[in-house]
Scaffold this motif. Structure first.
Motif, short mmCIF file in Angstrom:
data_model
loop_
_atom_site.label_atom_id
_atom_site.label_comp_id
_atom_site.label_asym_id
_atom_site.label_seq_id
_atom_site.Cartn_x
_atom_site.Cartn_y
_atom_site.Cartn_z
N PRO A 186 0.84 -1.20 0.00
CA PRO A 186 0.00 0.00 0.00
C PRO A 186 0.87 1.25 0.00
O PRO A 186 1.87 1.32 0.72
CB PRO A 186 -0.79 -0.14 1.30
CG PRO A 186 -0.83 -1.61 1.56
CD PRO A 186 0.50 -2.12 1.08
N ARG A 187 0.52 2.22 -0.79
CA ARG A 187 1.43 3.33 -1.05
C ARG A 187 1.77 4.14 0.20
O ARG A 187 2.82 4.78 0.24
CB ARG A 187 0.88 4.22 -2.15
CG ARG A 187 0.92 3.46 -3.47
CD ARG A 187 0.56 4.20 -4.70
NE ARG A 187 0.55 5.61 -4.69
CZ ARG A 187 0.38 6.35 -5.78
NH1 ARG A 187 0.25 5.75 -6.97
NH2 ARG A 187 0.34 7.65 -5.72
N ASP A 192 4.89 -4.47 7.07
CA ASP A 192 3.93 -5.49 7.51
C ASP A 192 2.65 -5.47 6.67
O ASP A 192 1.83 -6.41 6.77
CB ASP A 192 3.57 -5.28 8.98
CG ASP A 192 4.75 -5.55 9.91
OD1 ASP A 192 5.69 -6.25 9.47
OD2 ASP A 192 4.73 -5.05 11.04
N ASP A 193 2.46 -4.43 5.88
CA ASP A 193 1.24 -4.31 5.08
C ASP A 193 1.39 -4.90 3.68
O ASP A 193 0.41 -4.93 2.92
CB ASP A 193 0.85 -2.84 4.96
CG ASP A 193 0.58 -2.19 6.30
OD1 ASP A 193 -0.13 -2.82 7.13
OD2 ASP A 193 1.11 -1.08 6.54
N VAL A 194 2.59 -5.36 3.31
CA VAL A 194 2.80 -5.90 1.97
C VAL A 194 2.03 -7.20 1.81
O VAL A 194 2.13 -8.10 2.64
CB VAL A 194 4.30 -6.13 1.69
CG1 VAL A 194 4.49 -6.71 0.29
CG2 VAL A 194 5.09 -4.84 1.83
N ALA A 195 1.27 -7.31 0.72
CA ALA A 195 0.64 -8.57 0.34
C ALA A 195 1.55 -9.28 -0.65
O ALA A 195 1.70 -8.83 -1.79
CB ALA A 195 -0.74 -8.31 -0.27
N TRP A 196 2.19 -10.35 -0.21
CA TRP A 196 3.12 -11.09 -1.06
C TRP A 196 2.36 -12.21 -1.78
O TRP A 196 1.62 -12.97 -1.17
CB TRP A 196 4.25 -11.69 -0.25
CG TRP A 196 5.20 -10.68 0.31
CD1 TRP A 196 5.30 -10.26 1.60
CD2 TRP A 196 6.20 -9.96 -0.42
NE1 TRP A 196 6.30 -9.32 1.72
CE2 TRP A 196 6.87 -9.12 0.50
CE3 TRP A 196 6.59 -9.94 -1.76
CZ2 TRP A 196 7.91 -8.27 0.13
CZ3 TRP A 196 7.63 -9.09 -2.14
CH2 TRP A 196 8.27 -8.27 -1.20
N VAL A 197 2.59 -12.31 -3.09
CA VAL A 197 1.92 -13.31 -3.91
C VAL A 197 2.98 -14.05 -4.71
O VAL A 197 3.73 -13.43 -5.47
CB VAL A 197 0.89 -12.67 -4.86
CG1 VAL A 197 0.19 -13.74 -5.69
CG2 VAL A 197 -0.12 -11.84 -4.07
N ASP A 249 -3.98 -11.49 -7.70
CA ASP A 249 -5.10 -11.49 -6.76
C ASP A 249 -4.54 -11.55 -5.34
O ASP A 249 -4.09 -12.62 -4.89
CB ASP A 249 -6.01 -12.68 -7.02
CG ASP A 249 -7.31 -12.61 -6.22
OD1 ASP A 249 -7.29 -12.05 -5.11
OD2 ASP A 249 -8.33 -13.15 -6.69
N PRO A 250 -4.52 -10.44 -4.61
CA PRO A 250 -3.93 -10.45 -3.27
C PRO A 250 -4.76 -11.24 -2.26
O PRO A 250 -4.22 -11.67 -1.24
CB PRO A 250 -3.87 -8.97 -2.90
CG PRO A 250 -4.92 -8.31 -3.72
CD PRO A 250 -5.00 -9.10 -5.00
N ALA A 251 -6.03 -11.45 -2.53
CA ALA A 251 -6.87 -12.23 -1.61
C ALA A 251 -6.66 -13.72 -1.82
O ALA A 251 -6.44 -14.47 -0.86
CB ALA A 251 -8.34 -11.85 -1.80
N ALA A 252 -6.69 -14.17 -3.07
CA ALA A 252 -6.50 -15.59 -3.36
C ALA A 252 -5.04 -15.99 -3.43
O ALA A 252 -4.73 -17.19 -3.49
CB ALA A 252 -7.19 -15.93 -4.69
N LYS A 253 -4.12 -15.00 -3.44
CA LYS A 253 -2.68 -15.24 -3.53
C LYS A 253 -2.33 -15.98 -4.83
O LYS A 253 -1.56 -16.95 -4.84
CB LYS A 253 -2.17 -16.04 -2.33
CG LYS A 253 -2.46 -15.41 -0.98
CD LYS A 253 -1.70 -14.12 -0.77
CE LYS A 253 -1.88 -13.57 0.64
NZ LYS A 253 -1.22 -12.28 0.85
#
Length: 387
Positions: A186-187, A192-197, A249-253
């Motif tokens: 997130p900008r 800790d907020d990074v969504a890693w896929v 897709d950050p939710a489904a990774k």
């Protein structure tokens, strides 16, 4: 070496080239090195030239501070954005046209366990510098942004002590043990907020663009390789997989990959007024099959809505570099403008700055400026409007 051509009133005022005066250049040429602070002893700058906050900067990744250049290229100073940059920078910051900020993902070999999200404000000073933990010291050449995220390309080219001991100037190699992943930061968020896929074990030098979808997924368009820097020489050897679209897709990774065009190609560029936003056109440079090098006579225009491709072929012995889109006016529709770039005429040992009407992409250039010698193939250039 920086090459510049000044255009005004329909005429070419001058062409000139200037060394970036590092301490090594001083040793080799006797020219005094440029003033300004050095970062960790590194001062080679050799990858990109870009306008940021109304000033002109020569850039490199993973080492030196930027070098600020005068409009005539005659003056230069190592300048960490007026002493607001604390570490290395990148060759590929990206301007968000909606905010006036430039976003960058930066790394350096001396700190292999982190990369940094750096933001340059509209005033040309650093407003944000956030460390993101990583492993193995990944080489991250480019990044992307959307309205919500900065994208971190954590891919399997990492620091190699063996290459460093072997004396290679770029001590990074293909590392199949490195977990390939895309980070959605997130900008205004922290590490800790990074969504890693997780993604495929491939490599990306350059992105065309990225943007958000309404359902929360993210689109990334980029030129992709099956491997990179895997040879003992350390050169940029890898098989081009062409231009691809990744839907993250950050939710489904998950990452869904589709091929836009499988032809070997590089240096993708959009109409920069639409960077980080939904867009229609991407422009790329053809590559010779199986090689990362100048050696193809074509550039491409991809219509990502219609799913079509146009080709401009400069003809035998004429090899283009990266072409840059320049809009006809600030408020012109997307794709209404010119493509500008250097074309080497190898049989005649000359170079042309070719200007193509983007609305007549396959047609003859509307203007061409002859440089009476061969400009060595380089990496990146940009149109910088002064005044």
């Amino acid at each position: 070496m920086v090459h510049g051509i000044a255009l005004q009133g329909g005429k070419a005022l001058w062409y000139r080239n200037r060394w970036i005066r590092s301490k090594r250049v001083e040793v080799e040429t006797g020219m005094p090195h440029a003033p300004g602070p050095r970062h960790g002893g590194f001062d080679t700058v050799n990858t990109n030239v870009l306008g940021i906050a109304g000033r002109t900067w020569a850039l490199v990744e993973a080492g030196s501070y930027p070098v600020e250049l005068s409009d005539t290229l005659d003056e230069q100073t190592y300048n960490p954005f007026d002493d607001t940059l604390t570490g290395s920078f990148t060759a590929h910051p990206h301007l968000d046209p909606a905010t006036g900020e430039n976003h960058a993902i930066c790394y350096e070999a001396t700190i292999p366990d982190e990369v940094r999200h750096v933001v340059i404000g509209p005033d040309g000073k650093v407003t944000r510098e956030v460390a993101i933990p990583v492993k193995h010291g990944p080489s991250i050449h480019d990044c992307a942004i959307t309205r919500r995220y900065a994208l971190i390309l954590d891919l399997p080219v990492t620091f190699s002590m063996k290459a460093l001991i072997g004396g290679h100037g770029f001590p990074y190699r293909w590392n199949p043990e490195h977990r390939a992943r895309i980070g959605l930061l997130p900008r205004d968020g922290g590490a800790d907020d990074v969504a890693w896929v997780d993604c495929a074990q491939v490599y990306i030098f350059h992105v065309a663009n990225a943007f958000d979808l309404a359902d929360g997924r993210v689109v990334l368009d980029a030129c992709v390789y099956d491997t990179m820097f895997a040879e003992a020489t350390g050169g940029p050897a890898g098989e081009s997989l062409g231009l691809e679209r990744w839907i993250i897709d950050p939710a489904a990774k998950t990452v869904a990959r589709t091929t836009i065009d499988a032809s070997p190609q590089e240096f993708p560029r959009p109409d920069e007024r639409f960077f980080g936003q939904p867009y229609r056109y991407a422009y790329t440079m053809g590559l010779p099959a199986g090689d990362f090098a100048v050696g193809d006579t074509r550039i491409y225009r991809h219509d990502l809505i219609e799913g079509t491709k146009q080709t401009h072929d400069f003809g035998p012995g004429r090899y283009p570099g990266e072409f840059v889109f320049v809009p006809r006016a600030d408020d012109a529709p997307e794709g209404d403008g010119w493509l500008i770039g250097l074309v080497i005429d190898l049989p005649n040992e000359t170079t042309d700055l070719a200007i193509i009407d983007a609305q007549d992409f396959a047609g003859a250039p509307v203007a061409s400026i002859r440089i009476p010698h061969r400009v060595p193939p380089g990496f990146h250039g940009n149109w910088i409007a002064n005044g």
